[in-house]
Design a protein around this motif. Sequence first.
Motif, mmCIF file in Angstrom:
data_model
loop_
_atom_site.group_PDB
_atom_site.id
_atom_site.type_symbol
_atom_site.label_atom_id
_atom_site.label_comp_id
_atom_site.label_asym_id
_atom_site.label_seq_id
_atom_site.Cartn_x
_atom_site.Cartn_y
_atom_site.Cartn_z
ATOM 1 N N GLU A 74 -4.978 2.497 13.029
ATOM 2 C CA GLU A 74 -5.392 3.435 11.996
ATOM 3 C C GLU A 74 -6.823 2.726 11.885
ATOM 4 N N ALA B 216 -4.128 -5.564 0.972
ATOM 5 C CA ALA B 216 -4.023 -4.350 1.905
ATOM 6 C C ALA B 216 -5.072 -3.397 2.017
ATOM 7 N N LEU B 217 -5.902 -3.753 1.217
ATOM 8 C CA LEU B 217 -7.459 -2.981 1.608
ATOM 9 C C LEU B 217 -8.512 -3.540 1.842
ATOM 10 N N LEU C 140 0.831 -1.171 0.025
ATOM 11 C CA LEU C 140 0.003 0.179 -0.090
ATOM 12 C C LEU C 140 0.910 1.214 -0.011
ATOM 13 N N VAL D 256 -6.247 3.563 -6.627
ATOM 14 C CA VAL D 256 -6.324 2.727 -5.473
ATOM 15 C C VAL D 256 -6.971 1.468 -5.799
ATOM 16 N N ARG E 170 0.075 6.643 3.351
ATOM 17 C CA ARG E 170 -0.944 7.673 3.341
ATOM 18 C C ARG E 170 -0.566 8.601 4.322
ATOM 19 N N ASN F 249 -1.901 -0.795 10.815
ATOM 20 C CA ASN F 249 -3.037 -0.141 9.997
ATOM 21 C C ASN F 249 -3.374 -1.465 9.080
ATOM 22 N N PRO F 250 -4.408 -2.003 9.393
ATOM 23 C CA PRO F 250 -4.863 -3.190 8.860
ATOM 24 C C PRO F 250 -5.674 -2.901 7.491
ATOM 25 N N PRO F 251 -5.980 -3.883 6.634
ATOM 26 C CA PRO F 251 -7.053 -3.790 5.621
ATOM 27 C C PRO F 251 -8.339 -3.490 6.152
ATOM 28 N N TYR F 252 -8.808 -2.432 5.865
ATOM 29 C CA TYR F 252 -10.220 -2.128 6.414
ATOM 30 C C TYR F 252 -11.255 -1.376 5.825
ATOM 31 N N ILE F 253 -11.064 -1.611 4.304
ATOM 32 C CA ILE F 253 -12.227 -1.170 3.569
ATOM 33 C C ILE F 253 -13.026 -2.542 3.206
HETATM 34 N N1 GLN Z 1 -6.639 4.567 4.100
HETATM 35 C C1 GLN Z 1 -6.485 3.522 2.837
HETATM 36 C C2 GLN Z 1 -7.335 4.105 1.813
HETATM 37 O O1 GLN Z 1 -8.089 5.152 1.945
HETATM 38 C C3 GLN Z 1 -6.873 2.385 3.246
HETATM 39 C C4 GLN Z 1 -5.767 1.600 4.179
HETATM 40 C C5 GLN Z 1 -6.286 0.448 4.868
HETATM 41 O O2 GLN Z 1 -7.152 -0.239 4.365
HETATM 42 N N2 GLN Z 1 -5.615 -0.066 5.790
HETATM 43 O O3 GLN Z 1 -7.293 3.669 0.699
#
Ligand code: GLN
Length: 288
Positions: free
Chosen positions: A242, A211-212, A91, A203, A94, A187-191
């Motif tokens: 995060e 990673a997302l 990733l 993206v 950011r 900062n794990p994948p969080y979407i």
């Molecule tokens: N902040 C990232 C984004 O907006 C996502 C990062 C994450 O999933 N850790 O794409």
Amino acid sequence: MNLKEALSTGEQRLNEAQIMDARIDAWLLLEWVTGITRAKYFMDPGRELSESEIHVYEEALAKRCRRIPLQHITGEQEFMGLSFKVNENVLIPRQDTECLVELALEKYEPGMHVLDMCTGSGCIIISMEKLHQNQPDQDAGFSGCDISEAALEIAKENAKILHSKVCFIQSDLFEKVEKRYDMILSNPPYIRTSVIDELEEEVRCHDPRIALDGKEDGLYFYRRIIEEARNHLVNGGWLMFEIGHDQREDVMSMMTEYGYEEIHARKDLAGLDRVVFGRYYILDDSLR
Ligand code: GLN
């Protein structure tokens, strides 16, 4: 073609391709190709580009027009004032994530052992290792962990280039993590999976999906890390995440549910919820 002409042609081409920050991106590519600083540009905008500079610049513009992220063209991204190598296996760091590093640096005390879970490019743990106020010769323990071999390759390269003493562990979350830490960052994948297809093309198509993707509700990795980190924190150890701007309540209540205390959240520079953190006190006396 001189610098000024190059900048305006670049801007125009990127605009035509509907790239959002056309002028900024044209400038950054020109800067990358010619090594020119802003001050130098303003002193001599009529300086001619060499044939090879024109060629590299043209190629870079063409790639950017195809929505390849700027950082994949230049191969680097600045984070916490340091330059990190990136490619399609990590990733792109950011700026929002600096909020997590700043908090971790605030809570850090000399001698602490710190683990960065889902380290990717290594930007979080490497910048912590570089910027903490410890004695340089003290053997502080900074480790980064990731499931992806390809990501760790970049993380190791970054540690080497930046002369950073971070160790890396290849592991599916805590599977191969043996020690206990004073601080676990992530900062794990969080979407949410369903939202990924709505993200911008840079993206969606160029950041690694693993990673997302935080699976169905976006919270999969928080849930697992919150649960499993309890076996990898010392008494009173910190867990810091995060989060996505709408995940504060969920992550805070999961931490409460799993017995964490002193749970707080922080906002990023844009005023959005960005970090959740808390401490874990071990109840079992034999482990204290
Ligand atoms: N902040 C990232 C984004 O907006 C996502 C990062 C994450 O999933 N850790 O794409």
